[in-house]
Design a protein around this motif. Structure first.
Motif, PDB file in Angstrom:
ATOM      1  N   ARG A 148       0.859  -1.184   0.000  1.00 59.45           N
ATOM      2  CA  ARG A 148       0.000   0.000   0.000  1.00 59.45           C
ATOM      3  C   ARG A 148       0.892   1.230   0.000  1.00 59.45           C
ATOM      4  NH1 ARG A 148      -2.147  -2.996   4.172  1.00 59.45           N
ATOM      5  NH2 ARG A 148      -1.235  -1.542   5.641  1.00 59.45           N
ATOM      6  N   PHE A 149       0.398   2.295  -0.615  1.00 59.47           N
ATOM      7  CA  PHE A 149       1.120   3.559  -0.600  1.00 59.47           C
ATOM      8  C   PHE A 149       0.148   4.689  -0.322  1.00 59.47           C
ATOM      9  CE2 PHE A 149      -0.450   3.356  -4.898  1.00 59.47           C
ATOM     10  CZ  PHE A 149      -0.730   4.675  -5.238  1.00 59.47           C
ATOM     11  N   GLU A 150       0.663   5.745   0.286  1.00 61.95           N
ATOM     12  CA  GLU A 150      -0.105   6.966   0.485  1.00 61.95           C
ATOM     13  C   GLU A 150       0.860   8.143   0.455  1.00 61.95           C
ATOM     14  OE1 GLU A 150      -3.325   9.087   3.456  1.00 61.95           O
ATOM     15  OE2 GLU A 150      -2.827   6.977   3.740  1.00 61.95           O
ATOM     16  N   TRP A 151       0.610   9.056  -0.460  1.00 60.99           N
ATOM     17  CA  TRP A 151       1.430  10.266  -0.606  1.00 60.99           C
ATOM     18  C   TRP A 151       0.584  11.444  -0.171  1.00 60.99           C
ATOM     19  CZ3 TRP A 151       1.517  14.041  -4.900  1.00 60.99           C
ATOM     20  CH2 TRP A 151       2.600  14.920  -4.812  1.00 60.99           C
ATOM     21  N   ASP A 152       1.143  12.332   0.638  1.00 58.01           N
ATOM     22  CA  ASP A 152       0.371  13.443   1.193  1.00 58.01           C
ATOM     23  C   ASP A 152       0.151  14.594   0.209  1.00 58.01           C
ATOM     24  OD1 ASP A 152       2.824  14.788   1.131  1.00 58.01           O
ATOM     25  OD2 ASP A 152       2.983  14.983   3.298  1.00 58.01           O
ATOM     26  N   GLY A 153       0.648  14.447  -1.016  1.00 56.26           N
ATOM     27  CA  GLY A 153       0.457  15.481  -2.029  1.00 56.26           C
ATOM     28  C   GLY A 153       1.503  16.570  -1.998  1.00 56.26           C
ATOM     29  N   GLN A 154       2.433  16.487  -1.062  1.00 56.93           N
ATOM     30  CA  GLN A 154       3.470  17.514  -0.933  1.00 56.93           C
ATOM     31  C   GLN A 154       4.863  16.933  -0.823  1.00 56.93           C
ATOM     32  OE1 GLN A 154       2.398  19.950   2.393  1.00 56.93           O
ATOM     33  NE2 GLN A 154       0.490  20.600   1.460  1.00 56.93           N
ATOM     34  N   SER A 155       5.086  16.041   0.163  1.00 59.32           N
ATOM     35  CA  SER A 155       6.450  15.614   0.419  1.00 59.32           C
ATOM     36  C   SER A 155       6.598  14.206   0.986  1.00 59.32           C
ATOM     37  CB  SER A 155       7.112  16.609   1.391  1.00 59.32           C
ATOM     38  OG  SER A 155       8.387  16.188   1.750  1.00 59.32           O
ATOM     39  N   ASN A 156       5.617  13.725   1.713  1.00 59.56           N
ATOM     40  CA  ASN A 156       5.772  12.462   2.441  1.00 59.56           C
ATOM     41  C   ASN A 156       5.027  11.314   1.775  1.00 59.56           C
ATOM     42  OD1 ASN A 156       7.346  13.551   4.621  1.00 59.56           O
ATOM     43  ND2 ASN A 156       5.474  14.560   5.287  1.00 59.56           N
ATOM     44  N   LEU A 157       5.761  10.244   1.523  1.00 57.49           N
ATOM     45  CA  LEU A 157       5.210   9.039   0.933  1.00 57.49           C
ATOM     46  C   LEU A 157       5.358   7.911   1.944  1.00 57.49           C
ATOM     47  CD1 LEU A 157       4.133   7.379  -1.506  1.00 57.49           C
ATOM     48  CD2 LEU A 157       6.533   7.098  -2.196  1.00 57.49           C
ATOM     49  N   THR A 158       4.258   7.264   2.285  1.00 51.55           N
ATOM     50  CA  THR A 158       4.293   6.131   3.200  1.00 51.55           C
ATOM     51  C   THR A 158       4.011   4.863   2.410  1.00 51.55           C
ATOM     52  OG1 THR A 158       3.550   7.508   5.041  1.00 51.55           O
ATOM     53  CG2 THR A 158       3.315   5.124   5.293  1.00 51.55           C
TER      54      THR A 158
END
Length: 101
Positions: free
Chosen positions: A62-72
């Protein structure tokens, strides 16, 4: 390109252990789009948008990017012979390649 993803699907089903989530900072919009394109070109399915499930070549996550800088990223399924540190390091290589572009 990283090579640990080149395993058959039958072997990939042997491992099912999840890894701890990893958050990577400094992922710009251009880097994020480059990462998604490079993963897709390598045979990893990545859905559109800023979050979702990626899969292919024996890995699911799974991935989630905050739209600015942080990718989990969280690897949820991997071959048993690949440890979490190796999986995380290989994904980070894809990101680093995009940061250099």
């Amino acid at each position: 390109m990283p090579g640990f993803f080149s395993i058959g699907s039958a072997q990939a089903q042997l491992g099912s252990r999840s890894c701890e989530p990893v958050t990577i900072s400094g992922v710009t919009p251009d880097t994020f789009e480059c990462l998604k394109t490079n993963l897709q070109n390598y045979g990893i399915d990545v859905p559109p948008g800023n979050k979702g499930e990626l899969s292919g070549r024996g890995i699911t996550g799974r991935f989630e990017w905050d739209g600015q800088s942080n990718l989990t990223l969280t690897i949820t399924r991997k071959p048993v012979f690949i440890n979490c540190e190796t999986a995380d390091r290989e994904i980070t290589r894809f990101i680093d390649e995009c940061k250099r572009m």
